[in-house]
Design a protein around this motif. Structure first.
Motif, PDB file in Angstrom:
ATOM      1  N   GLY A 164      -8.261 -11.458   9.359  1.00 33.80           N
ATOM      2  CA  GLY A 164      -7.008 -11.722   8.651  1.00 33.80           C
ATOM      3  C   GLY A 164      -7.249 -12.512   7.378  1.00 33.80           C
ATOM      4  O   GLY A 164      -8.310 -12.463   6.795  1.00 33.80           O
ATOM      5  N   GLY A 165      -6.231 -13.257   6.980  1.00 34.32           N
ATOM      6  CA  GLY A 165      -6.240 -13.990   5.718  1.00 34.32           C
ATOM      7  C   GLY A 165      -5.139 -13.442   4.853  1.00 34.32           C
ATOM      8  O   GLY A 165      -4.053 -13.138   5.330  1.00 34.32           O
ATOM      9  N   GLY A 166      -5.389 -13.248   3.595  1.00 33.88           N
ATOM     10  CA  GLY A 166      -4.409 -12.667   2.685  1.00 33.88           C
ATOM     11  C   GLY A 166      -4.320 -11.167   2.802  1.00 33.88           C
ATOM     12  O   GLY A 166      -3.590 -10.510   2.066  1.00 33.88           O
ATOM     13  N   ARG A 167      -5.074 -10.613   3.742  1.00 34.41           N
ATOM     14  CA  ARG A 167      -5.079  -9.164   3.996  1.00 34.41           C
ATOM     15  C   ARG A 167      -5.561  -8.951   5.417  1.00 34.41           C
ATOM     16  O   ARG A 167      -6.038  -9.872   6.075  1.00 34.41           O
ATOM     17  N   LEU A 168      -5.441  -7.733   5.903  1.00 37.03           N
ATOM     18  CA  LEU A 168      -5.998  -7.357   7.194  1.00 37.03           C
ATOM     19  C   LEU A 168      -7.196  -6.460   6.925  1.00 37.03           C
ATOM     20  O   LEU A 168      -7.073  -5.462   6.218  1.00 37.03           O
ATOM     21  N   ASP A 169      -8.359  -6.823   7.455  1.00 34.48           N
ATOM     22  CA  ASP A 169      -9.546  -5.977   7.373  1.00 34.48           C
ATOM     23  C   ASP A 169      -9.888  -5.495   8.770  1.00 34.48           C
ATOM     24  O   ASP A 169     -10.044  -6.310   9.690  1.00 34.48           O
ATOM     25  N   ILE A 170      -9.996  -4.185   8.921  1.00 33.30           N
ATOM     26  CA  ILE A 170     -10.450  -3.583  10.168  1.00 33.30           C
ATOM     27  C   ILE A 170     -11.819  -2.989   9.866  1.00 33.30           C
ATOM     28  O   ILE A 170     -11.922  -2.007   9.120  1.00 33.30           O
ATOM     29  N   ASP A 171     -12.849  -3.620  10.398  1.00 42.87           N
ATOM     30  CA  ASP A 171     -14.215  -3.172  10.153  1.00 42.87           C
ATOM     31  C   ASP A 171     -14.611  -2.175  11.225  1.00 42.87           C
ATOM     32  O   ASP A 171     -14.530  -2.460  12.426  1.00 42.87           O
ATOM     33  N   LEU A 172     -15.040  -1.000  10.782  1.00 37.88           N
ATOM     34  CA  LEU A 172     -15.448   0.084  11.669  1.00 37.88           C
ATOM     35  C   LEU A 172     -16.951   0.279  11.575  1.00 37.88           C
ATOM     36  O   LEU A 172     -17.576  -0.156  10.594  1.00 37.88           O
ATOM     37  N   ASP A 173     -17.523   0.954  12.578  1.00 32.73           N
ATOM     38  CA  ASP A 173     -18.952   1.258  12.474  1.00 32.73           C
ATOM     39  C   ASP A 173     -19.154   2.200  11.300  1.00 32.73           C
ATOM     40  O   ASP A 173     -18.233   2.832  10.811  1.00 32.73           O
TER      41      ASP A 173
END
Length: 128
Positions: free
Chosen positions: A19-28
């Motif tokens: 999270g933070g100022g955005r949502l990051d979804i890290d994928l393989d």
């Protein structure tokens, strides 16, 4: 073009959610889905709406994505992004008139972005 995002994202496993100022979804791969504006997250037990801000932390439901797989992905006709994880959880990012609400990127750079006004731009694709 709308179905090309499935080639980039479908079948990839979620490695982390930040999270933070955005949502990051890290994928393989590695591939990251970055959401910088509001989105909807639907699970069988309910729906949550999110508005990224500097102090946003992923909820328990969002963190539960770790280890799950992107089943399907699509760019909507209006320029939004929809991801379905393992068939029952949906993350939906609507288009926005003023900001670029979502981006898909690799360490080499941006692959695809939803731009202001619902436009979508492609700059390449990750190797699988």
């Amino acid at each position: 073009m709308e179905n090309g995002i499935a080639d980039v994202l479908a079948g990839r496993r979620v490695e982390s959610v930040r999270g933070g100022g955005r949502l990051d979804i890290d994928l393989d791969g590695p591939v990251t889905v970055r959401v910088t504006h509001e989105f909807r997250f639907a699970v069988p037990s309910g729906v949550e709406r999110f508005y990224p801000a500097p102090a946003v932390r992923p909820t328990v439901r969002l963190l539960a994505l770790v280890g799950r797989t992107v089943g399907t992905a699509r760019v909507t006709p209006a320029g939004g992004l929809e991801l379905v994880f393992d068939g029952d959880t949906v993350l939906s990012v609507p288009p926005h008139a003023v900001v670029a609400p979502w981006t898909v990127l690799t360490p080499e750079g941006v692959v695809c972005s939803g731009l202001a006004g619902g436009e979508v731009t492609w700059t390449g694709g990750p190797g699988r």
